[in-house]
Design an enzyme around this catalytic site. Structure first.
Site, PDB file in Angstrom:
ATOM      1  N   ASP A 232      -7.461  -2.957  -9.423  1.00 51.23           N
ATOM      2  CA  ASP A 232      -7.337  -1.529  -8.679  1.00 51.23           C
ATOM      3  C   ASP A 232      -8.377  -1.061  -7.536  1.00 51.23           C
ATOM      4  OD1 ASP A 232      -6.448   1.317  -8.245  1.00 51.23           O
ATOM      5  OD2 ASP A 232      -8.277   1.887  -9.404  1.00 51.23           O
TER       6      ASP A 232
ATOM      7  N   ASP B 182      -6.803  -2.413  -1.391  1.00 44.83           N
ATOM      8  CA  ASP B 182      -7.209  -1.282  -0.363  1.00 44.83           C
ATOM      9  C   ASP B 182      -7.845  -1.584   0.723  1.00 44.83           C
ATOM     10  OD1 ASP B 182      -7.987   1.142   0.222  1.00 44.83           O
ATOM     11  OD2 ASP B 182      -9.270   1.536  -1.430  1.00 44.83           O
TER      12      ASP B 182
ATOM     13  N   HIS C 170     -10.766  11.547  -5.676  1.00 41.38           N
ATOM     14  CA  HIS C 170     -11.208  10.606  -6.883  1.00 41.38           C
ATOM     15  C   HIS C 170     -12.457  11.221  -7.394  1.00 41.38           C
ATOM     16  CE1 HIS C 170      -9.184   7.231  -4.923  1.00 41.38           C
ATOM     17  NE2 HIS C 170      -8.960   6.949  -6.003  1.00 41.38           N
TER      18      HIS C 170
ATOM     19  N   HIS D 270      -3.082   8.511  -6.785  1.00 42.26           N
ATOM     20  CA  HIS D 270      -4.594   8.235  -7.076  1.00 42.26           C
ATOM     21  C   HIS D 270      -5.115   9.409  -7.165  1.00 42.26           C
ATOM     22  CE1 HIS D 270      -5.063   3.721  -6.300  1.00 42.26           C
ATOM     23  NE2 HIS D 270      -3.787   3.973  -6.210  1.00 42.26           N
TER      24      HIS D 270
ATOM     25  N   THR E 149     -11.215   9.471 -14.397  1.00 44.53           N
ATOM     26  CA  THR E 149     -12.562  10.332 -14.658  1.00 44.53           C
ATOM     27  C   THR E 149     -12.244  11.304 -15.915  1.00 44.53           C
ATOM     28  OG1 THR E 149     -13.183  10.360 -12.247  1.00 44.53           O
ATOM     29  CG2 THR E 149     -14.074  12.179 -13.639  1.00 44.53           C
TER      30      THR E 149
END
Length: 278
Positions: free
Chosen positions: A84, A106, A178, A206, A231
């Site tokens: 990831d 990414d 995030h 995401h 998280t």
């Protein structure tokens, strides 16, 4: 364990049904165990995600990846091992050699043309090895201060990007961020629908820890086929451990309190997988 080329088929089937596959980040061995256990409880497939931050924490890719692959192999449901937010191509090459099922490259911090070029090269490398590739276009907020929280992915640009790179799935910016510890974010559902209609491959969300159950359902109904959550699960793990240690300050055996964190993650993984499946 799911065979390597299975991720695109898994996500395509979810997209067709109007459901989504849950993808949860591995931090420690206990996370991988808990996520796989939660998938077994739900009777649904799941994706174990290993990020560059996780690699740095463990001092290398191999230890946590080999362990996660073994946990996936032993599971009674389909479990994928996925890299990831990888920016380093050498880590991708190492992951391929270690047998990962898929990779999220990414290049979103790069200028568009460079992101396109490097993503196309990574996609070719991975496809030659039978490994599926996810990419990102439009910056998702909260990632180490790199991404702009207000960024949004343009549907026409996304369609061109997918056509030019040949990726199997696309992570898009639609309002999430995030590392949120409160579930107060909102998804631009109209934009998700426009992206779903414009882009021929499954969409990935995401930064989903900041979404309530209602927002998660709305994102999936609008067209998201893979939903990443980290998280939120880490918070449950930590709170479970903290409660135990507050009640038992004399405890010295980490198995007694880490087990509680693992159990909390497993239960929530099962619940979220059922929610995303619709």
């Amino acid at each position: 364990m799911i065979t390597r080329p299975e991720l695109p088929r898994l996500l395509a089937a979810a997209r067709e049904r109007g459901s989504a596959v849950g993808a949860f980040n591995v931090i420690m061995l206990e996370h991988a165990e808990a996520i796989a256990e939660g998938a077994e409880q739900a009777g649904l497939p799941v994706v174990l995600q290993i990020s560059e931050n996780c690699v740095r924490y463990h001092g290398g890719l191999a230890p946590i990846t080999v362990a996660s692959r073994e946990i996936a192999r032993r599971a009674s449901v389909g479990v994928l091992v996925h890299l990831d937010h990888i920016e380093d191509p050498e880590l991708i090459r190492e992951g391929i050699a270690l047998g990962v099922d898929s990779v999220m490259y990414d290049g979103s911090r790069l200028p568009y043309a460079e992101n396109l070029r490097t993503t196309r090269e990574i996609a070719s490398l991975c496809h030659d090895a039978g490994v599926a590739v996810e990419a990102e276009l439009g910056e998702v907020g909260g990632k180490d201060g790199v991404h702009a929280p207000g960024a949004r992915t343009d549907p026409a640009e996304a369609a061109d990007f997918v056509a030019a790179t040949g990726v199997d799935a696309l992570a898009v910016a639609v309002g999430t961020s995030h590392a949120m510890v409160e579930r107060t974010a909102q998804v631009d559902r109209a934009l998700v629908t426009r992206l779903r209609d414009a882009v021929p491959v499954p969409l990935v969300l995401h930064g989903s820890s900041g979404l309530s159950d209602e927002e998660l359902r709305g994102a999936v109904a609008s067209g998201m086929a893979k939903v990443n959550i980290s998280t939120h699960l880490n918070g449950l793990f930590t709170r479970s451990v903290r409660r135990f240690l507050e009640e038992r300050p004399d405890a010295v055996d980490p198995r007694k309190y880490v087990r509680l964190g693992r159990s909390a993650v497993a239960s929530e993984t099962a619940r979220l997988l059922r929610l995303l499946a619709g």
